[in-house]
Structure formats: structure tokens, C-alpha cells
Design an enzyme around this catalytic site. Structure first.
Site, PDB file in Angstrom:
ATOM      1  N   GLN A 106       0.771  -1.520   0.159  1.00 32.50           N
ATOM      2  CA  GLN A 106       0.033   0.250   0.146  1.00 32.50           C
ATOM      3  C   GLN A 106       0.402   0.542   0.080  1.00 32.50           C
ATOM      4  OE1 GLN A 106      -3.285  -0.331   2.509  1.00 32.50           O
ATOM      5  NE2 GLN A 106      -1.646  -1.485   3.950  1.00 32.50           N
ATOM      6  N   VAL A 108       3.632   3.932  -1.136  1.00 31.19           N
ATOM      7  CA  VAL A 108       4.277   4.461  -2.526  1.00 31.19           C
ATOM      8  C   VAL A 108       5.591   4.908  -2.210  1.00 31.19           C
ATOM      9  CG1 VAL A 108       1.915   5.812  -2.423  1.00 31.19           C
ATOM     10  CG2 VAL A 108       3.390   7.215  -1.393  1.00 31.19           C
ATOM     11  N   HIS A 124      -1.460   1.517  -4.310  1.00 32.93           N
ATOM     12  CA  HIS A 124      -1.678   3.337  -4.104  1.00 32.93           C
ATOM     13  C   HIS A 124      -1.010   3.932  -5.142  1.00 32.93           C
ATOM     14  CE1 HIS A 124      -3.647   1.396  -0.226  1.00 32.93           C
ATOM     15  NE2 HIS A 124      -4.741   1.845  -1.391  1.00 32.93           N
ATOM     16  N   CYS A 132      -0.118  12.679 -16.339  1.00 29.37           N
ATOM     17  CA  CYS A 132      -0.488  13.913 -16.660  1.00 29.37           C
ATOM     18  C   CYS A 132      -2.218  14.215 -16.818  1.00 29.37           C
ATOM     19  CB  CYS A 132      -0.116  14.016 -18.236  1.00 29.37           C
ATOM     20  SG  CYS A 132      -1.040  15.554 -18.946  1.00 29.37           S
ATOM     21  N   ALA A 238       8.207  -4.510  12.829  1.00 26.16           N
ATOM     22  CA  ALA A 238       8.741  -5.318  11.557  1.00 26.16           C
ATOM     23  C   ALA A 238      10.303  -5.728  11.478  1.00 26.16           C
ATOM     24  CB  ALA A 238       8.312  -5.417  10.280  1.00 26.16           C
TER      25      ALA A 238
END
Ligand code: BV8
Ligand code: ZN
Length: 249
Positions: A106, A108, A124, A132, A238
Site C-alpha cells: 500500500q 508509495v 496505491h 498527466c 517488523a
């Protein structure tokens, strides 16, 4: 008596040693140890911006400059960070399972790719990309600073961040590949996500619904909406837990 983490790790590594297909869904928590702010820790405010104003089509329509200021700040943050041991462990998992491994994120920030992962499904979108508003061309602009209102190199119209905002559909091909990898998985990890954003969070129950044999595992600092949906949960960082699992397979 609840299983001790050591027993859970043993269960996971035993199943991984027999597995052909491993799928991982990550959220902002996998990048937290790299210094990337998570989405919900800021109580729905992101760097002081109400989500509605910076991560929705209406926010873009109302004030595109404000949206770009928000994404310029996130691009600048991510340009300074590095993958952490959690990202590196997932790259090692990909090396171990080859084409049998799928990483769905998820996030970016592109940190999974920076850690060397090749098959990353970005649900995402990506901070390094712009799209554009006129010819829809997607360009990889890296993370170097852009003009406040950057323009398309092809048609000179305004470009937007190539990010999936709330109330926008996820990229179809990426979504269908994510579903395929989820339902085919022998082991499904959900790592560093609060599991409140859909349809991404819908992958978690999907893993077991289509294959009851699948082992589903949550790795998070705390219990989340996913905790009731998975077989095993290991709670901690993690970046500390994943290397332990990798050492065991
Ligand atoms: C869609 C891009 C339909 C922005 C993001 C009304 C209309 C339409 C849709 C809806 C609606 N109402 C609700 C919806 C659905 C909505 C949704 O789910 N809303 C939620 C908030 C209720 N979903 C959508 O709108 C989606 N689109 O439904 O479209 C449609 C269909 C067809 C045609 C047209 C429309 C779009 C969702 C995508 C939104 N965009 N990101 C940007 O990033 O700039 S989502 C955003 O949340 C981030 O991308 C983030 O990745 C994602 C999920 O958050 P998490 O990753 O989980 O991060 P969080 O901070 O929450 O949690 C971090 C976790 O890590 C915590 O649990 C923490 O404990 C843990 N952690 C921290 N440190 C560590 C750790 N764990 C381990 N180790 C550590 N060290
Ligand atoms: Zn264009």
C-alpha cells in the site's frame, strides 16, 4: 495458553520450508523504521494536512497547489531515507521463492524496490511518478525536487501525483494480480498495516477464504483489524521479527 512467539516463529518457518507460493501485503509500518511517517499515527492528519484536502480528488480540484505542496514534502522525506532490515528480509524472501513470491504494498515510497525487490505490486501508486491530467501519460520523475505545479513533458498540461487517492479506483491490472497472488498463496503475511483501508485490507480474509490451507500471519507493533482474521500474529518491530524468520528457513 497462547503460543509463545518462539513457537509461532517455528510454525511459520516450518510452513515456509514446505511452501511454493508466498504473498506479502505491506503497509506504512514496514517503512516506519526507515523514518517514513505512518499514515494513521498522525490521527488522520498527515504532516498537518487534513486527509480530505490532500488525498482526495476534491482536494485536488479545490486546491491543486496545496496537494502538490503535501506531495513535494513526502517526496523530499522519502528521498532521504533508506530501506530497513524489514525491507531487506523481504528481498531475501523473494530471492528464496523467486517467481513464487509476490509483494503487494500500500506504500508509495518505493523502498521495497530500493531494497532490491523486483515483483512489487503498488496498489496505491508511487511518489516517484506523476500522471498527466490531460494525456494521462505516467512519467517516472524520481524523487528530485519538482516545480510547485509540474507540467507534462509531452503536452505541457498540469501533472498530478500518480497516487490512488480516497474514492479513486485502484489500478485494475495491479489489483487483479494482487488477488491472484493472494488466493494462490501457501503463506500470506500482512505486515505493518492497520488494515482499515479497502479494498487492500480485503486481501487479508481473501487468502484463507479461497484456500483454507493457507497460513496467514500478521506482523505489527500492535493488534489491528486484521488480528481476528489471521492464524498467527507476532507483535513487535517488523525490522526485528522478519530477519529472525528469514534465519529460520
Ligand atoms: C475505493 C494514497 C472505490 C495516499 C491511500 C466513500 C467513497 C468511496 C470509497 C470509500 C468511501 N468510504 C470508504 C471508502 C473506501 C476507502 C477506505 O478504505 N477508507 C477508509 C479510510 C475507511 N477506500 C478508498 O477510497 C479506495 N478506493 O474504494 O474506490 C471505487 C471503485 C471503483 C471506481 C471508483 C471508486 C482508495 C484507497 C487508497 C487511498 N490512498 N494512499 C498517499 O499515500 O499519499 S491509503 C493510505 O492508507 C496510505 O497509502 C496507507 O498505505 C494506507 C493504509 O494505511 P497503512 O499502510 O495501514 O498505515 P497506518 O498508518 O494506518 O498503519 C501503520 C501500521 O503499521 C499500524 O498498524 C502500526 O501499528 C504499524 N507499525 C508501525 N511501525 C511498525 C509497525 N508494524 C511493524 N513494525 C513497525 N516498526
Ligand atoms: Zn500530457
Amino acid at each position: 495458553m497462547p503460543m509463545l512467539d518462539q513457537e509461532k516463529i517455528e510454525t511459520i518457518t516450518q510452513r515456509l520450508r514446505k511452501a511454493n507460493s508466498v504473498t506479502v501485503l505491506t503497509g506504512a509500518g514496514i517503512s516506519a523504521e526507515s523514518g517514513v511517517p505512518t499514515f494513521r499515527a498522525s490521527d488522520g492528519l498527515w504532516e498537518g494536512h487534513p486527509i480530505q484536502e490532500v488525498a482526495t480528488p476534491r482536494g485536488w480540484y479545490r486546491n491543486p497547489e496545496n496537494v502538490w505542496r503535501f506531495y513535494h514534502a513526502r517526496r523530499a522525506n522519502v528521498a532521504t531515507v533508506k530501506p530497513n532490515p524489514g525491507h531487506v528480509a523481504l528481498k531475501q524472501l523473494e530471492d528464496r521463492f523467486g517467481d513464487g513470491f509476490t509483494l503487494i504494498t500500500q506504500n508509495v515510497d518505493g523502498l521495497h524496490q530500493q531494497a532490491g525487490c523486483r515483483n512489487v505490486l503498488e496498489l496505491h501508486g508511487a511518489l516517484r511518478e506523476v500522471r498527466c491530467t490531460k494525456c494521462q501519460r505516467v512519467e517516472d520523475r524520481g524523487l528530485e525536487p519538482l516545480d510547485l505545479m509540474p507540467i507534462c513533458t509531452t503536452c505541457r498540461a498540469n501533472v498530478r501525483p500518480n497516487i490512488v487517492w480516497f474514492e479513486e479506483a485502484l489500478p485494475e491490472l495491479i489489483w487483479s494480480k494482487s488477488v491472484d497472488a493472494t488466493v494462490a498463496s501457501d503463506v500470506f503475511f500482512v505486515i505493518g498495516t492497520s488494515a482499515v483501508v479497502y479494498p487492500a485490507a480485503g486481501l487479508i480474509p481473501m487468502a484463507k477464504r479461497y484456500n483454507p490451507e493457507t497460513l496467514t500471519v500478521e506482523i505489527n507493533l500492535t493488534r489491528t483489524d486484521a488480528s481476528e482474521m489471521v492464524d498467527l500474529g507476532i507483535y513487535g518491530k517488523a525490522g526485528e521479527i522478519l530477519p529472525i524468520i528469514l534465519r529460520g528457513i
